[in-house]
Write an enzyme that holds these catalytic residues in place. Sequence first.
Site, PDB file in Angstrom:
ATOM      1  N   ASN A  35      36.311  54.098  36.294  1.00  0.00           N
ATOM      2  CA  ASN A  35      36.309  54.969  35.102  1.00  0.00           C
ATOM      3  C   ASN A  35      35.137  55.947  35.048  1.00  0.00           C
ATOM      4  OD1 ASN A  35      34.583  52.849  34.544  1.00  0.00           O
ATOM      5  ND2 ASN A  35      35.185  52.678  32.404  1.00  0.00           N
ATOM      6  N   ARG A  67      23.957  53.831  38.836  1.00  0.00           N
ATOM      7  CA  ARG A  67      23.388  52.836  37.915  1.00  0.00           C
ATOM      8  C   ARG A  67      23.052  51.543  38.677  1.00  0.00           C
ATOM      9  NH1 ARG A  67      26.247  51.600  32.212  1.00  0.00           N
ATOM     10  NH2 ARG A  67      25.429  53.656  31.791  1.00  0.00           N
ATOM     11  N   LYS A 106      30.632  48.698  47.068  1.00  0.00           N
ATOM     12  CA  LYS A 106      32.091  48.534  47.161  1.00  0.00           C
ATOM     13  C   LYS A 106      32.721  49.279  45.993  1.00  0.00           C
ATOM     14  CE  LYS A 106      35.677  46.535  46.451  1.00  0.00           C
ATOM     15  NZ  LYS A 106      36.627  47.386  45.748  1.00  0.00           N
ATOM     16  N   SER A 155      39.238  51.153  44.676  1.00  0.00           N
ATOM     17  CA  SER A 155      40.223  51.841  45.522  1.00  0.00           C
ATOM     18  C   SER A 155      40.807  53.060  44.816  1.00  0.00           C
ATOM     19  CB  SER A 155      41.358  50.883  45.904  1.00  0.00           C
ATOM     20  OG  SER A 155      40.835  49.884  46.734  1.00  0.00           O
ATOM     21  N   ILE A 197      39.027  41.305  51.093  1.00  0.00           N
ATOM     22  CA  ILE A 197      37.578  41.164  51.318  1.00  0.00           C
ATOM     23  C   ILE A 197      36.785  40.680  50.104  1.00  0.00           C
ATOM     24  CG2 ILE A 197      37.404  42.811  53.234  1.00  0.00           C
ATOM     25  CD1 ILE A 197      36.443  44.892  51.088  1.00  0.00           C
ATOM     26  N   ASP A 247      36.654  37.990  47.870  1.00  0.00           N
ATOM     27  CA  ASP A 247      36.012  36.668  47.836  1.00  0.00           C
ATOM     28  C   ASP A 247      35.027  36.504  48.992  1.00  0.00           C
ATOM     29  OD1 ASP A 247      37.446  36.085  45.628  1.00  0.00           O
ATOM     30  OD2 ASP A 247      38.925  34.789  46.611  1.00  0.00           O
ATOM     31  N   GLU A 286      28.850  43.530  34.040  1.00  0.00           N
ATOM     32  CA  GLU A 286      29.146  44.445  32.923  1.00  0.00           C
ATOM     33  C   GLU A 286      30.656  44.502  32.815  1.00  0.00           C
ATOM     34  OE1 GLU A 286      27.083  45.687  30.892  1.00  0.00           O
ATOM     35  OE2 GLU A 286      25.293  45.094  31.966  1.00  0.00           O
ATOM     36  N   CYS A 333      34.302  51.422  28.550  1.00  0.00           N
ATOM     37  CA  CYS A 333      34.007  50.075  28.047  1.00  0.00           C
ATOM     38  C   CYS A 333      33.485  50.112  26.621  1.00  0.00           C
ATOM     39  CB  CYS A 333      33.011  49.392  28.966  1.00  0.00           C
ATOM     40  SG  CYS A 333      31.501  50.322  29.129  1.00  0.00           S
ATOM     41  N   GLU A 347      41.836  44.024  25.661  1.00  0.00           N
ATOM     42  CA  GLU A 347      41.335  45.376  25.938  1.00  0.00           C
ATOM     43  C   GLU A 347      42.485  46.281  26.382  1.00  0.00           C
ATOM     44  OE1 GLU A 347      38.810  45.873  29.402  1.00  0.00           O
ATOM     45  OE2 GLU A 347      37.500  47.222  28.293  1.00  0.00           O
TER      46      GLU A 347
HETATM   47  P1  NAD Z   1      38.400  45.930  37.983  1.00  0.00           P
HETATM   48  O1  NAD Z   1      37.790  44.650  37.549  1.00  0.00           O
HETATM   49  O2  NAD Z   1      39.838  45.968  38.257  1.00  0.00           O
HETATM   50  O3  NAD Z   1      37.691  46.468  39.296  1.00  0.00           O
HETATM   51  C1  NAD Z   1      36.281  46.672  39.354  1.00  0.00           C
HETATM   52  C2  NAD Z   1      35.836  46.575  40.801  1.00  0.00           C
HETATM   53  O4  NAD Z   1      35.959  45.221  41.230  1.00  0.00           O
HETATM   54  C3  NAD Z   1      36.673  47.405  41.780  1.00  0.00           C
HETATM   55  O5  NAD Z   1      35.808  47.959  42.757  1.00  0.00           O
HETATM   56  C4  NAD Z   1      37.582  46.360  42.404  1.00  0.00           C
HETATM   57  O6  NAD Z   1      38.034  46.725  43.677  1.00  0.00           O
HETATM   58  C5  NAD Z   1      36.642  45.180  42.477  1.00  0.00           C
HETATM   59  N1  NAD Z   1      37.269  43.866  42.599  1.00  0.00           N
HETATM   60  C6  NAD Z   1      38.425  43.437  42.042  1.00  0.00           C
HETATM   61  N2  NAD Z   1      38.638  42.140  42.374  1.00  0.00           N
HETATM   62  C7  NAD Z   1      37.599  41.746  43.148  1.00  0.00           C
HETATM   63  C8  NAD Z   1      37.220  40.533  43.767  1.00  0.00           C
HETATM   64  N3  NAD Z   1      37.959  39.446  43.680  1.00  0.00           N
HETATM   65  N4  NAD Z   1      36.085  40.494  44.476  1.00  0.00           N
HETATM   66  C9  NAD Z   1      35.298  41.579  44.580  1.00  0.00           C
HETATM   67  N5  NAD Z   1      35.587  42.767  43.999  1.00  0.00           N
HETATM   68  C10 NAD Z   1      36.718  42.849  43.284  1.00  0.00           C
HETATM   69  O7  NAD Z   1      37.984  47.002  36.864  1.00  0.00           O
HETATM   70  P2  NAD Z   1      38.411  48.533  36.780  1.00  0.00           P
HETATM   71  O8  NAD Z   1      39.851  48.554  36.383  1.00  0.00           O
HETATM   72  O9  NAD Z   1      37.970  49.276  37.991  1.00  0.00           O
HETATM   73  O10 NAD Z   1      37.490  49.047  35.578  1.00  0.00           O
HETATM   74  C11 NAD Z   1      37.845  48.896  34.245  1.00  0.00           C
HETATM   75  C12 NAD Z   1      37.133  47.709  33.609  1.00  0.00           C
HETATM   76  O11 NAD Z   1      35.731  47.887  33.741  1.00  0.00           O
HETATM   77  C13 NAD Z   1      37.391  47.584  32.126  1.00  0.00           C
HETATM   78  O12 NAD Z   1      37.584  46.242  31.773  1.00  0.00           O
HETATM   79  C14 NAD Z   1      36.108  48.122  31.496  1.00  0.00           C
HETATM   80  O13 NAD Z   1      35.845  47.667  30.199  1.00  0.00           O
HETATM   81  C15 NAD Z   1      35.104  47.661  32.483  1.00  0.00           C
HETATM   82  N6  NAD Z   1      33.888  48.468  32.380  1.00  0.00           N
HETATM   83  C16 NAD Z   1      32.782  47.887  31.844  1.00  0.00           C
HETATM   84  C17 NAD Z   1      31.611  48.621  31.685  1.00  0.00           C
HETATM   85  C18 NAD Z   1      30.391  47.990  31.091  1.00  0.00           C
HETATM   86  O14 NAD Z   1      29.328  48.577  31.191  1.00  0.00           O
HETATM   87  N7  NAD Z   1      30.480  46.831  30.490  1.00  0.00           N
HETATM   88  C19 NAD Z   1      31.573  49.956  32.092  1.00  0.00           C
HETATM   89  C20 NAD Z   1      32.721  50.515  32.644  1.00  0.00           C
HETATM   90  C21 NAD Z   1      33.874  49.749  32.789  1.00  0.00           C
END
Ligand code: NAD
Length: 493
Positions: A150, A158, A173, A176, A209, A211, A248, A282, A382
């Site tokens: 996002n 950050r 990482k 995608s 990749i 886990d 986060e 978020c 959410e």
């Molecule tokens: P997501 O959890 O689907 O993906 C985030 C990242 O995690 C991606 O790079 C994804 O490839 C990776 N990922 C997914 N499964 C994984 C695993 N098993 N092991 C390692 N990496 C893995 O989130 P998203 O859809 O990209 O982003 C939206 C979410 O992020 C929303 O829930 C939003 O609230 C949150 N967000 C939080 C903040 C904050 O500061 N709290 C800021 C921005 C977004």
Amino acid sequence: MLISKLYINGEWIEPSTKEYLTKIKATTGEVYGKFPAATKEDVDRAVDSAYDAQKKWERLTSVERSKFLYKAIALITYRKRELAEILMDEVGKPEKEAYQEVEGVIDQLQYYAEFARKITGEVVEGTKFERIIYQYKVPYGVVVAIIPWNFPAAMTVRKIGPALITGNTVVLKPSSDTPFTAAWIVKIFQETGLPQGVLNMITGKGSVIGDYLTSHKGVSLITLTGETRTGQRIMKSASSIMAKLILELGGKAPFIVWRDANIKLAAKVLMWAKYWNAGQSCVAAERLYVHEEVYDEFINTFINMTKTLKLGGPRESDMGPLINKVQVEKVQSYVEQAVAQGAKVTYGGKKPDLRGKYKGGFFYMPTILENVTQDMTVFQEEIFGPVIGAMKVHDFDEVITLANDSDYGLASYLFTSDLNLGIKAAREMKFGELYINMPGPEATQGYHTGFRLSGQAGENSKFGIEEYLKVKNIYTDYSKDPTSGEVIPPYRR
Ligand code: NAD
């Protein structure tokens, strides 16, 4: 079509299986580029490279390390437009929001670079006069930085910024959905002359990749911005290596408009809090609680403002598309569930009818739902889209209870002109952030942290940078014979 590679040990390389994934453009649904599907073997190479590089990197002073950040700031400032264009293409951000994110990138890097001279430890007295304990702050080692789509540029720096300034090395990482934004930032750091292996980037499927990366023995700290369930999964996987976690996660911000609020101001701020990045933030307002006496006035003002929003391509829109098709389907299903549970759509509630090249884009109309109740799914989970549910309230204690009644505890908003209510909310609302009579988002000098399922630890501010440092204790005794006399154990004092 763009093609990206893996960045390991200072080189852009092919993934070991030569397999590539496809990134689709959010505004049009066309192919934007191809990026590598890394394998476990590639993860090993990236972590090993970061591990080896860290030994030398931590021996530079933080001021020496900050020079790379200052160079990156200069390069990004000079080439702002390139980064903004990628954000417009990859996420579909309106031009203004794309440039705002670029400014956020520069602002954050500046803060981290300036922190170089502010890393301090403590000196405390020991168990005898001649005894002194030095508490140093030292880097963890290899940091795995996992980025959402996002705010792909702001979230990347950050994590990279504080990790590098404190002497850690990084395996990045990206999501995608946004691999090219991250690759652009990595290229900038490469141009700064950053030593090989200090920053590495892998892309690919979490299912292959994820886990493996988050339980890799070479890793000491994992920082994720993403969904709560991703954080929970990483917590489990990282338990085997006891990695430090900075998580986060999701949010479900309440937005309270009290009877004495400045209605126009509150509606204007909600336009930002709901439609910024098409609600994919978020800190987005996700639950609207309005005092019954001003409910009609507020909702009408907000609906009228919402009607003026233009959807479309980055250069002509106020609000862009959602990131992908899955996200559109998810948002649509939340709206359908809300209606099935008794809510009423008073604006939007469907995909817009866009013409021309944006017809295939992942757009969803700004949507207002009324008659929403606390137990509805749309007030519990959410949404992450341009949809807001509204509920009438009449008692301030009640609204604080409703606001706190959520699995999430990241951002919250209150509009009132009553100072005492502001102070009461500050005291009783259980969120990492409360914005009173103002919009967000979080500032670089504020500590961005979530309560409950919104995460643990935090980012930004000195507290956020210090998350990347471990405390090491050095005990000294300068007396001629440190073994003579009574050594007083603390419990006998
Ligand atoms: P997501 O959890 O689907 O993906 C985030 C990242 O995690 C991606 O790079 C994804 O490839 C990776 N990922 C997914 N499964 C994984 C695993 N098993 N092991 C390692 N990496 C893995 O989130 P998203 O859809 O990209 O982003 C939206 C979410 O992020 C929303 O829930 C939003 O609230 C949150 N967000 C939080 C903040 C904050 O500061 N709290 C800021 C921005 C977004």
